[in-house]
Design an enzyme around this catalytic site. Sequence first.
Site, PDB file in Angstrom:
ATOM      1  N   ARG A 176      12.966  70.651  24.593  1.00  0.00           N
ATOM      2  CA  ARG A 176      12.787  71.297  23.322  1.00  0.00           C
ATOM      3  C   ARG A 176      15.131  72.269  23.393  1.00  0.00           C
ATOM      4  NH1 ARG A 176       8.172  72.990  24.088  1.00  0.00           N
ATOM      5  NH2 ARG A 176       6.212  71.874  23.067  1.00  0.00           N
ATOM      6  N   LYS A 200       6.911  76.564  24.917  1.00  0.00           N
ATOM      7  CA  LYS A 200       6.304  77.918  23.753  1.00  0.00           C
ATOM      8  C   LYS A 200       4.808  78.477  25.077  1.00  0.00           C
ATOM      9  CE  LYS A 200       6.426  74.962  20.102  1.00  0.00           C
ATOM     10  NZ  LYS A 200       5.898  74.450  19.019  1.00  0.00           N
ATOM     11  N   HIS A 274      16.422  68.819  18.196  1.00  0.00           N
ATOM     12  CA  HIS A 274      14.613  67.960  18.267  1.00  0.00           C
ATOM     13  C   HIS A 274      14.962  65.955  17.645  1.00  0.00           C
ATOM     14  CE1 HIS A 274      11.330  70.183  19.181  1.00  0.00           C
ATOM     15  NE2 HIS A 274      10.780  69.171  18.730  1.00  0.00           N
ATOM     16  N   ARG A 277      14.878  64.752  20.883  1.00  0.00           N
ATOM     17  CA  ARG A 277      13.460  64.877  21.650  1.00  0.00           C
ATOM     18  C   ARG A 277      12.868  64.000  21.095  1.00  0.00           C
ATOM     19  NH1 ARG A 277       9.368  68.165  24.321  1.00  0.00           N
ATOM     20  NH2 ARG A 277       8.018  69.351  23.714  1.00  0.00           N
ATOM     21  N   HIS A 300       2.964  69.102  24.965  1.00  0.00           N
ATOM     22  CA  HIS A 300       2.322  69.197  23.887  1.00  0.00           C
ATOM     23  C   HIS A 300       1.089  69.747  24.666  1.00  0.00           C
ATOM     24  CE1 HIS A 300       4.187  66.247  21.296  1.00  0.00           C
ATOM     25  NE2 HIS A 300       5.212  67.634  20.917  1.00  0.00           N
ATOM     26  N   TYR A 309       3.678  60.386  17.531  1.00  0.00           N
ATOM     27  CA  TYR A 309       4.740  59.666  17.209  1.00  0.00           C
ATOM     28  C   TYR A 309       4.097  58.266  17.374  1.00  0.00           C
ATOM     29  CZ  TYR A 309       7.725  63.750  18.497  1.00  0.00           C
ATOM     30  OH  TYR A 309       8.330  64.368  18.495  1.00  0.00           O
TER      31      TYR A 309
END
Length: 332
Positions: A176, A200, A274, A277, A300, A309
């Site tokens: 990110r 995150k 992004h 990514r 994730h 994806y």
Amino acid sequence: MTPGGDPRPSREQAALRPGDSRILEQYLSHLRIERGLSANTLAAYRRDLTRYLSHLAHAEIDPVAVDPQVLSAWLQALRTGADGGSALSAASAARSLAAVRGLHSFLDAERVSTTGDPARLVPTPSLPSRLPHPLAIDQVEALLEAAGRPGTGRDSAQRALRDRALLELLYGIGARISEATGLDLDDVDREQRSALLRGKGDKQRVVPVGRFALEALDAYLTRGRPALAARGTGTPAVFLGSRGTRLTRQAAWQVVRRAAEAAEPALTEPISPHTLRHSYATHLLHGGADVRSVQELLGHASVTTTQLYTQVTVDSLRETHASAHPRAQRGA
């Protein structure tokens, strides 16, 4: 500074009733301490909840007494701008509702709500199916080449080395933008060909770094960063701005935008950090990587996010099959 990371209260926040302000600060403190949310995420929660609590204050409704009808009316006001703010898309309204759901769940858990958790009975706005649009490999190469092309002005050669290294890392490790700009020198282990990323919620993960990204990073650290660092005060950040301080997320966005403009006409769609990514994940799956491994590499929390994806990959394979197989055409 407030717990949400904002240096000063907004005009709307300043107009909140004292009790509402206390509720807001208590909830943001809970998110920061108990759930470990980042300053950027907390700032987004603060904006959404301030707008919501301002709406309740204007309607003279206590947050602990909200019922589903009030929430539904507020959600409709968000979509139309009838609450005095700008009209929001379904995606933005859904994000705001998620913040409000968390607040009412918190109030219910703290046993201060007189109506339980009203948000449980309010449906989330339906969202259109949005799949990521990855770049083709030749488009990635055009973007990376454009990023490393020196421009004009002071430090143009050093900045070109930095920009190439930044984009090589964004694509090479699927970072990110905040993870890339948050990298410190000690986070990169060139012997082990790995990097430590802080994602995150300040969750950490170690990811492998490929040869092309390492070579671009070495070139920048050897021939680019020292000149930029000489203007600063010794920050450990890998990526530096023109003043020798850590490169901001906004400045990194500009790096990607400039490279995309320089790479035209190879790139036909808007490019963001992004996008690289997305491309990283999709190209891994195309190459045979399993979803669980890609989930770990991307950081994730849920494999459901990563499975988005796989749909991109299936769509691409379907197109290839339809155009290449002799009995795939309709009516064959």
